[in-house]
Design an enzyme around this catalytic site. Sequence first.
Site: not given
Ligand code: PA5
Length: 435
Positions: A288, A309, A423
């Site tokens: 990310e 394996h 989303k």
């Molecule tokens: O790293 C990030 O920002 C994302 O992975 C969020 O943690 C994830 O989308 C969850 O978001 P939230 O904590 O707003 O529900």
Amino acid sequence: METIKVNIEHTQAHTAKDEINALLPEILTAKKHLLAGDAAGNDFLGWVDLPDTIDTDMLTRLKADVDRLSAKSRVLVVIGIGGSYLGARMVIEALQSEFASMVRGEKPHIVYAGHTLGEDYYSQLLALLDREDYSICVISKSGTTTEPAVAFRIVKAHLENKYGREEASKRIVAITDEHRGALHDIAVQENYPMYVIPDNVGGRFSVLTPVGLLPIAMAGYDIDRMLEGARTMRNLCINDDTLEGNPALMYAAIRNCLYRKGIKVEMLVSCQPNLRYLAEWWKQLYGESEGKEHKGLLPHSLSITTDLHSMGQYMQQGERLMMETMIRVRKPNATVTIPTDAKNLDGINYLTDKSLTQINDCASEGTIQAHVDGGVPVVEITVDKIDEYTLGQLIYFFEFACGVSGYTLGVNPFDQPGVEAYKRNMFHLLGKPGF
Ligand code: PA5
């Protein structure tokens, strides 16, 4: 206790030491931006100082809530997705018994929700919650993410049915934004104990906030020791400007060096099955943070010897796309040795009295040699043992290296614009107003 070491000896066929050293000025510039907070994403750098700035009053309150909930719960349901659950799960799975779900421990058993929409998963979870005393820790920074919102609605309804609304509200803790979001508003209205995720800490960098600390403490682990490990590593990461002395700089340098040579995939490999969620957390952290503008190493993982394996064949002879980063643990927490057998029908008496760590170390050495011979550069990251302290060190090491590596790659490591695309489509398909 020894600190984390990064060994790049087995990458030399791909990149000479001089080339890595030549990258140091760029690495130090990236580090300077990270510490000065004067580059892209600088509003999300709160994690850099977290180990040293943790609010001790908040920690005291958190431990009191942990004791109160632990006294009446056999199970804690941690609701969250991505950065709002992976860090806690990584630490808990690294420290708990592999067979924790079969053993009645003194501490609540941690189960997870909000990280999936699988219907069977929830029906099985509700069946478990029918028979166990439980509490909920719901975590969402935005407070509006669909998966945890759906899970919270389902589990909260179950909790209220089981205990009544008043007692249910005493079995819920919310971790969210200080001022905004649906979860914040619910927590205020229903009077749930609430903990704040600082504005300047992004989800994937939030394990050292209540997001990670509360579930980890509920599972019975020493969060002070974990923070201490993170603090030591912060000290090293911030104060040492050499590749030899600062493991985070070395890791950031070798990844970028190999990426520039055409490597596309980084396999995180460990022979400790309890580190599989370290790999999941790491995948999110690096995927990310760096997977932007059509750039970045694709983070992937293998567990050895299990996956030798299956994926072992590809690693040895498939497309030459990948580097391998092997996490090695110096000392086990307990020893198991091979018993002797007078008949030796299985032919393994040559292993008699050897510990599994000795055998596993040979498997790791053998794997490194085979993969290097097969054209895969291997980076070794060595930690002393698996405990709260070293996990705190590893967390900070990987986070700091990620910030430096992302800036060296030329992306903003602290946003995640690509996560929104699915989303929008999902909301449109579900008929959410405005989509
Ligand atoms: O790293 C990030 O920002 C994302 O992975 C969020 O943690 C994830 O989308 C969850 O978001 P939230 O904590 O707003 O529900």
